[in-house]
Design a protein around this motif. Sequence first.
Motif, PDB file in Angstrom:
ATOM      1  N   GLN A  21       0.907  -0.927  -0.159  1.00  0.00           N
ATOM      2  CA  GLN A  21      -0.313  -0.174   0.130  1.00  0.00           C
ATOM      3  C   GLN A  21       1.005   1.237  -0.421  1.00  0.00           C
ATOM      4  O   GLN A  21       0.667   2.513  -0.542  1.00  0.00           O
ATOM      5  CB  GLN A  21      -1.331   0.152   1.124  1.00  0.00           C
ATOM      6  N   THR A  22       1.562   1.695   0.882  1.00  0.00           N
ATOM      7  CA  THR A  22       2.792   2.398   0.784  1.00  0.00           C
ATOM      8  C   THR A  22       3.588   2.550  -0.824  1.00  0.00           C
ATOM      9  O   THR A  22       3.492   3.455  -0.669  1.00  0.00           O
ATOM     10  CB  THR A  22       3.981   1.902   1.665  1.00  0.00           C
ATOM     11  N   ALA A  23       4.136   1.959  -1.654  1.00  0.00           N
ATOM     12  CA  ALA A  23       4.723   1.293  -2.360  1.00  0.00           C
ATOM     13  C   ALA A  23       3.659   1.943  -3.688  1.00  0.00           C
ATOM     14  O   ALA A  23       4.277   3.083  -4.115  1.00  0.00           O
ATOM     15  CB  ALA A  23       4.459   0.491  -2.965  1.00  0.00           C
ATOM     16  N   LYS A  24       2.012   1.649  -3.623  1.00  0.00           N
ATOM     17  CA  LYS A  24       1.302   1.989  -4.293  1.00  0.00           C
ATOM     18  C   LYS A  24       1.348   3.962  -4.474  1.00  0.00           C
ATOM     19  O   LYS A  24       0.869   5.221  -5.080  1.00  0.00           O
ATOM     20  CB  LYS A  24      -0.124   1.302  -4.419  1.00  0.00           C
ATOM     21  N   ALA A  25       0.512   4.445  -2.928  1.00  0.00           N
ATOM     22  CA  ALA A  25       0.886   5.808  -2.975  1.00  0.00           C
ATOM     23  C   ALA A  25       1.813   6.621  -2.605  1.00  0.00           C
ATOM     24  O   ALA A  25       1.285   7.680  -3.702  1.00  0.00           O
ATOM     25  CB  ALA A  25       0.146   5.973  -1.234  1.00  0.00           C
ATOM     26  N   VAL A  26       3.191   5.912  -3.001  1.00  0.00           N
ATOM     27  CA  VAL A  26       4.585   6.608  -3.080  1.00  0.00           C
ATOM     28  C   VAL A  26       4.365   7.190  -4.939  1.00  0.00           C
ATOM     29  O   VAL A  26       4.782   7.971  -5.046  1.00  0.00           O
ATOM     30  CB  VAL A  26       5.622   6.256  -2.151  1.00  0.00           C
ATOM     31  N   THR A  27       3.597   6.106  -5.452  1.00  0.00           N
ATOM     32  CA  THR A  27       4.349   5.759  -6.393  1.00  0.00           C
ATOM     33  C   THR A  27       3.225   7.192  -7.491  1.00  0.00           C
ATOM     34  O   THR A  27       3.141   7.442  -8.051  1.00  0.00           O
ATOM     35  CB  THR A  27       3.969   4.498  -7.762  1.00  0.00           C
ATOM     36  N   ALA A  28       1.432   6.877  -7.301  1.00  0.00           N
ATOM     37  CA  ALA A  28       0.508   7.769  -7.144  1.00  0.00           C
ATOM     38  C   ALA A  28       0.418   8.976  -7.040  1.00  0.00           C
ATOM     39  O   ALA A  28       0.296   9.460  -7.588  1.00  0.00           O
ATOM     40  CB  ALA A  28      -0.786   6.685  -6.449  1.00  0.00           C
ATOM     41  N   ASP A  29       1.172   9.139  -5.827  1.00  0.00           N
ATOM     42  CA  ASP A  29       1.410  10.457  -5.210  1.00  0.00           C
ATOM     43  C   ASP A  29       2.531  11.249  -5.295  1.00  0.00           C
ATOM     44  O   ASP A  29       3.242  11.216  -3.473  1.00  0.00           O
ATOM     45  CB  ASP A  29       0.511  10.797  -4.559  1.00  0.00           C
TER      46      ASP A  29
END
Length: 71
Positions: A21-29
């Motif tokens: 979840q952290t990786a997805k969030a950092v990638t998206a924003d």
Amino acid sequence: MHRMMLLSTAYQQASKATPDQTAKAVTADAENKLLHRQNVKRLEAEAIRDTILTASGRLDPKMEGPACCRI
């Protein structure tokens, strides 16, 4: 009442994100424009003191007043 709240499933849920979840969030924003995480910011002792005095209603807003501790 406390026991009922503490044993509820909503209270017991973890607030930490998984690494995926952290990786997805950092990638998206990446620039944190959507504010999905809190930026870490150090506070000086004076800022903490002023915050406490403001919350207690004892902060004197006048500038250049007497110092609190004279040596």
